[in-house]
Each structure stands twice: as C-alpha cells, then as structure tokens.
Design an enzyme around this catalytic site. Sequence first.
Site, PDB file in Angstrom:
ATOM      1  CG  LEU A   1      -0.162   0.903 -43.766  1.00 39.37           C
ATOM      2  CD1 LEU A   1      -1.472   0.141 -43.778  1.00 39.37           C
ATOM      3  CD2 LEU A   1       0.592   0.574 -42.478  1.00 39.37           C
TER       4      LEU A   1
ATOM      5  CD  GLU B   1       0.860  -5.008 -51.870  1.00 35.67           C
ATOM      6  OE1 GLU B   1      -0.360  -5.162 -52.100  1.00 35.67           O
ATOM      7  OE2 GLU B   1       1.740  -5.769 -52.278  1.00 35.67           O
ATOM      8  CB  CYS B   2       3.109  -4.693 -46.395  1.00 37.22           C
ATOM      9  SG  CYS B   2       3.843  -5.575 -44.984  1.00 37.22           S
ATOM     10  N   GLY B   3       4.833  -2.482 -46.404  1.00 39.08           N
ATOM     11  CA  GLY B   3       5.886  -1.492 -46.274  1.00 39.08           C
ATOM     12  C   GLY B   3       5.472  -0.134 -46.794  1.00 39.08           C
TER      13      GLY B   3
ATOM     14  CB  SER C   1      -4.325  -2.687 -46.699  1.00 34.13           C
ATOM     15  OG  SER C   1      -4.501  -3.977 -46.163  1.00 34.13           O
TER      16      SER C   1
END
Length: 463
Positions: free
Chosen positions: A340, A336-338, A434
């Site tokens: 991704l 997730e986020c970082g 994501s």
Amino acid sequence: MALIVAGERSGVGKTTVTLALLSALKRRNMSVQSFKVGPDYIDPMFHRYVTGRACRNLDPMLTSEAYVQQCFDHHAQTATHALVEGVMGLFDGAAGQEGFASTAHVARLLDLPILLVLNCGGLSHSIAAIVHGYRSFDPRLQVAGIVLNRVGSDRHLEILKAALEPLNIPILGVLRREDGIAIPDRHLGLVPTAELENLNTVVEQLAHLGDTCFDWAQLMPLLEQRSAISGQQLELTPPLPPYSSLPPPPPSPRIAIAHDSAFSFYYADNLDLLKALGAELVFWSPMRDRVLPDNIQGLYFGGGFPEVFAEQLAENESARAAVRAAIRDGMPTYAECGGLMYLCEKITNFEGQAFPMVGILPTTAMMGKRLTLGYRDAIALQDGLLLDKGSTIRGHEFHRSHLTLESHSPLFALHSSHSSLPNEGWHYPNLHASYLHLHWGARPDIPQRFLERCAASAVLSRA
C-alpha cells in the site's frame, strides 16, 4: 511427534534456541520442517535460510484451529524432523482472547511437548518457582524439558541445577551469557536475511551452539517424526493440502509477485495456494527491474520495508511508471501494508525525507514512532476486488507509518478485541490496498476470486 520451543516471556532467546537447533540438525544432514506460531514474517525467513524449506505460520486467529492442525500435519510429514517456534510468553495470546493463539494453545491443538526457554540472568533459587509455575499452570501441557539461557558462570549453573533438582525436570540445554549471537534489529523486529552479509557466519555459530549446548540424546526422540500407531518412521509422502480439491480457474493467470529487500513479507501458504489454484507466479523486483514481467494478468505487493529502501524505489522511475500504467489500465492488484505504501504518492522516512512512489493513491505514507499492532476484524464497506460488501475477514496490522489522507470511500470497518478503530483501506474496481496482512489458508475463496478477476481481465484485454 515434534517439539515446540516456548519462552517464559518475550526476549528470553526463543529464536536463538530455535535457530541453533535447526542449524545443528541441518549440519547433521537431517530434513527438518519448521513452523512459527503467530503472524510473524521475519523469523520464518531465518528458519527458511537454515533449513532450505519454507517455514509455515501456525496462527488460529488468522486462520482457524482446524487449519493449524491441517497445516502442521501436512507439512510435518514431509520431513524427518519438525520444530515449532512459539510466540511471546508461553501463555500470551491475542489481546482480550484469554490465551487464544498463544504458544500454549497451539501446543494443545497439536499435542506437542514443550521446550521451555528461561532467561537465568539475575536468577538463582527463584528459577525453581518459575519452572514449577509454568509446568503446573495448565495440566494439559507437557513440559518435556527446559533450556537455561544467559547462565553467568559454572557456579551460577550449579546453583540453578540445585534449585531445579527437586522438580525432576530435564535440563536439555544450557547457553552461557557470552554465547549470545547478535542478529541486528530495527523498528519492526530483526533485519531480514537478505540484508545480512555475514549470515552464513552467524548460522555456523548457531550450529556450533546447537552441537555443544544441548542434550541431543534426549532431544532427538522429541524431534523425530514417527507414526503415532506403529512407532515406525513415516513415509515422506505428504497428504493432499486442505485446499487441493479447488479447481483452478481457466485460463491460468500469470501473477507478478514483488519480491526483493523492500517487499519480502509473504506467507508461504498464500503463495502455495495461488499455485494450487492454477496461477503461475513470476517474481520481480520493484527496486531493480526496469519493467514488469511479460504477459502478466495480476499484481501482488506484499509487505516489507519500502521505507528503508525508499530512495532506491524512487530512483526506479521506469518500474513506478509501469506499475502506475498497469493499474490505471485495469490490471487486478492486491497490495498490503508495504505494498500500500508503495502505491502512495510519496513515502516520508524517519528522517523526514520524502521520496516519490507510484502515485495511484492520493496520499503520503509517513513514518512515525507510534506502532500500530494487533489483530483486526474487518467488515468490507464496499464491493471490491476480493470481497463483497458486508463480508468479514480477520487480519493483522504491524506498522509504524500512517497516511496523511485517508480514503473518502474506505475498504474496511475495523474492530479489535476491545474497541472499534478508524475505517481503513483503499479500493478501486481492480485494486485492493490495505494495511491488513491476510493469511488466506482458511479463506481460499479470496485468492480464488482474485485469480478469477485476473483471468477475466486478461480475456477483456484481448477482446
């Protein structure tokens, strides 16, 4: 009983006051459990550094009202003292939700008294109108006292006290303008604890503030955990967590958790939930470790600051190759986020420098000035690693990067409180990637499904 530290607006010193109180309690050798309202990751790192205990997020948007109550009741009873740090201004909640998930909302859910922090810079008699307004706006709330922050002088303090006297409200703390303790920040908030070389000195300064700037005779009864029925000290035996009845999937998988200065955004409840469901968590560093941990069946990449450490991540070619090979071989992976961003072909930092990353996702994460921020309602567009098509989940976005190429088969359709947003996320049969940060507290079916996939993948790999 516990106390919730609220501000009359953002930036008034809630975090400084909270950390000063926590530091002073620890200096007194008290066991103290802290909580943070909202989806923030970094403030809880500072709480944990001071208390030695994982701070728990209380966010009814990401979980539920019932889960917030269960989480607080469970963890508060494991310590002799408890303290909650609020979010934004007292009544500021999720956009378009009329105060839902605000500090005031959580105070009502938990029936907690409020310590209201005010920025007194540039104020004199007007302070009384502000305090009166905050105390009377919602009669269901109890403002137990106030903290006057950024007081300019003894004369300034006299004027403030005279203005407040008719309100008969306790002044439980006074912090002078020169008392300010600077904790450096950057594009997503405070710099995390792992990067601060002088943090012990800062904590000592905070403890001194806590010792000298607060009325402990009035504060201590508000912070002590006591039985609502008998008034006696609670036994420090925690009740079972709300997810304790879930059976662990056999066999118990080993999950590699990326954890270093580049990847540090994890909700403590998510990690605890994985363990409660039978997983063995193995922490490793994509910055320093050359290989993945042995005998793992799943990968978990949380958020963080891969853009700040892009050069170090790029230099660790061995780790990038190991992650790429594991995902291509079918290892279930949640990012997730970082996380991704790390799985992209490249990260381009604020200076325009591009660094190679894992390369599983055929896109580049580029840093920019625009902040993407807010809660999101997400509908799964595909059958994926964690969710079936049509399933819904709520998450939170907080990033200054964007992808140069979006997926042709995105993971989620996103909606905010006021509009639809572009579809988002990447997925393969074994990969969920994501920008959405998820708190699994009210959705234990999601980590349970992840672990089941990890266990099934391990069985197939041995066949």
